[in-house]
Design a protein around this motif. Sequence first.
Motif: not given
Lengths: 344, 314, 385
Positions: C196-201, C227-232
């Motif tokens: 949900p946030v990977s395309a956002l700045d 998501a691919h971002d573990l921190a998110v």
Amino acid sequence: MSATMSLKDDATPSTGPLLSVEDLRVTFQRHGEKPFTAVDGVSFDVHPGQTVGLVGESGCGKSVTSLALMGLLPKRGNRVEGRATYEGTDLLSLSDKEMRDRRGRDIAMIFQDPLSSLNPVVSIGIQVTEVMERHQGMSRKDAMPRARDLLERVGIPDPNARLKNYPHQLSGGMRQRALIAMALACEPRLLIADEPTTALDVTIQAQILALLKELVQDTGTALIMITHDLGVVAGLCDEVNVLYAGRIVERGDRHRLFARPRHPYTHGLLSSIPRLDSPRGEKLTPITGSVSDNLPWTSACAFAPRCSHALDVCRQESPPWEWESDGRGLRCFNPVDPEEVRRG
Amino acid sequence: MTSYGDRRRERIDDLAAAASVDETPGVSLIASAWRRLRRDPIFLVGLAITVAFIILAVISPWIAPHDPASAPLLDKVRPQTNPVPGPEPGFPLGGDDRGRDLLSRLLVGSRQTLVVGVFATIFGLLGGMALGILAGSFGGAVDSIVMRIVDVMLSVPSLLLAFTIAALAARPGQTTLIIAIAIIQVPIFARLLRGSMLGQRASDHVLAARALGVKRRAIVFRHMLPNSMGPVIVQATLVLAIAIIDAAALSFLGLGSPDDRQPEWGQMLGRSQEFIYDHPHLAVYPALCIIVVALGFTLMGESMREALDPKTRR
Amino acid sequence: MADPRTSRTKAQAGDVLVDVRGLKVHFPIKRGVIFDRTVGHVYAVDGVDLQLRRGETYGLVGESGCGKSTLGRAILNLETPTEGTVLFDGEDIASLKGETLRRKRQHMQMVFQDPMSSLDPRQSVESLLVEGMRAHGLDTDKAATHARLRELLQAVGLPPAALQKYPHEFSGGQRQRIGIARALSVDPELIVADEPVSALDVSVQAQVLNLLEELQDEFGLTFLVVAHDLAVVRHISDRIGVMYLGGLVEESEAGELYDLPLHPYTRALMSAVPVPDPVLEDTREQILLTGDLPSPSRPPSGCRFHTRCPWRQPTRCDDERPQLRVVDVPGASEGHRVACHWVEAIASGDVDRHEVAAEYVGSGDATTPADDGSPFGPASVQEIG
């Protein structure tokens, strides 16, 4: 590793800069549209063996800066002003031909998307040797073993077989390695990496970053690292420049910058990203608004409408560049108090 | 399949892909294409010719100096010595072999050309859209069957197919002509629309509509179809040019309307064969008209196609 | 609209809302001149068991090609599962078709990665939001619909004037808010958010993450965040599942996963995530994986990770596929499950880390096996297991 880092930190100021960018300004003017200043007076130095980071979000001008330095901006529709002195010559004043001779030999670039930066119909081996043939006058026969060594150096398994492969036969990580091998072919003194790991998975990113770090240490190449990822910068760069809307808003040694960000934008960015090591359940503090709220730099601080620290003066005057006592540069009327950072 | 059919299929698929590649389809695609077109001299020339032709065709009955069916120069026709009356006051291009005013026939002939071209294209478009929607929205077996038929049609040279259809018809005439030409346009539109609809089908906003539980009919007609129409409209202008040339070709070969009181450029060209050595102007004028009008549509269509194609941008 | 709300209050928070059993999604690789022939499969999701509890946020993390997005879509039956069941509130979604499936979609919604491409550029925000309500018969009363629209916009933090605008008039973050409002419009119980946030700045990501958390509290939603971002994922999730090549390799409560990652892949993944802290970056130990992700059309035998695993053992790893199981490691809680034969020995230090030679994998594109060497491409490849 930390030992070598600190050694280098001490060594850098004694030598003169390899590249000195002064007041770089890039204005795009498309037919029938208002001119748009993508890079608005950017200055920074790169010393031999140093890794300088340019960090910012999309549209902050970091990639345009690198393209302008490499002379890779399209011929028409833009104006490049300022100076970029590389060993006594101003790169921006060079002719196309002179720039072509330097690209790849003195300065090499690594792009975000390795697939589109490689020629799809030419084998990896030929593409790597071509650079050496072009700049060092080597014959293909002599260049091929060196290309093999380069592929091995950047960690490509079974390099002999890979020389014959075409880009589409390699995975994303391998392509980026091949691109790095090409960039290293002529042992350039300056490497510009524009989001080199953005298209890659995190475990592959770690491999590539480790490789870049190792190369900088072993070869003494200077590196300009362009990225949006503060985490990448924290592990790799000696000096960090934070860009916002075409200007550098904060510069500092990475340890100081990350420990005590002074510009509200840097501070805001750091407190808005979820971190793997932060306590869970902590609410993120986002930066409000979006870049469309920006004010023009000429008469204000561009970040003012989104800034939690904005004063009246921020909307009326453009903040000047100032050096702090700890060797950090800042463009802000009302920087974040270091004490507040520690509490936050 | 023949390389001929392959080449045509490729061209169609390229155009279909062009529309779906764009990162922001719809609004900005058309808008950005238009921004480039406005400054494109080739497009402007094509547009000027096309607009002039359409205006001429509409008002021709009122500006034609004579009734194209009447024969005011009949008494000047001498079958043995001078079968084609030359120019004279009031008849700047002279008459034809039956004593009818050539200029008036050329002017009114534009009408026939426009009618055949436009109706053939409209029917072709409707037929192609029906097949394209069928294939593009259902996919699977329906898609396979429809597309195999379409491919077979595309692999036959279109003019040959049109001849066959027109020759098989019970009686030649304008309607037959329109139907024959419409049928050969069907596979082009079908493949094009199906291609761009499949692109839409895979797109996130269609998936989003599916995830939302929107009914299939609404997804096809509200989301997929409107976003797929760009390349179809471009193709339609190109097809108009082809339709005009094909209609002329069929009439030239006598497969058009046998009634020569209604002038038509191809038919005029065909009738001029007898006199081609002594009176070449009888052939040159209608041929020029066909060429200029087809060129106008082609220039306009090709530059629109280029403007839509991301590969040729910047 | 009243129905799901009442049932939701009745239902116990914490009971299982979605129960996934043995889910497989295999995509056929087709080749053929006239008739397509299946020449192999991409094993996108290959045997996943997963439970989502009511009101929780489950994070699904993994690298590209691990099947996490496919799994998210298969749970919503947007990709038809090849095998297995997905019980949603006790009803098997995987076997539903046509109109019954369409009606069921009211209860499970999706938020997409790219807010621009997932919004039809020709639809105004109002039409975007009303569409789902209309499809499920929720827009019977004009005034009520209008009130509902305002309520939705307010919930996602957009002004009422946004209704008349089109997607291209908004910034990326605002578009994502519209996408979220659209998902909320039919009053769902489950929302699958795919990146949900990977395309956002970066500066906007936090806004959307915070919004998702607020909405969960307000509407009692169950989230599956891919998501691919573990921190998110760690930030937003209560529990996390780590995927590798079509299967879950570790599942744990979010905090514990960071404190005590047990599967070798999770450990490598965790150590690869860059942290914006120079001191930590300089001192922490990185487990660098060699080589690339194997192609999901030809997954390795046994443990999928054995080709890159620094703890690989001569027995079992190569030929026996480990199942997700509760492990006997000090500090690991009941819900911490790991798919590794040697996890206890690795945790206690009885098994040492060793160097792994990188293997050439070729491009990730399953349809063009790179080292095939055959002019006919994959059509000549024998059926893949």
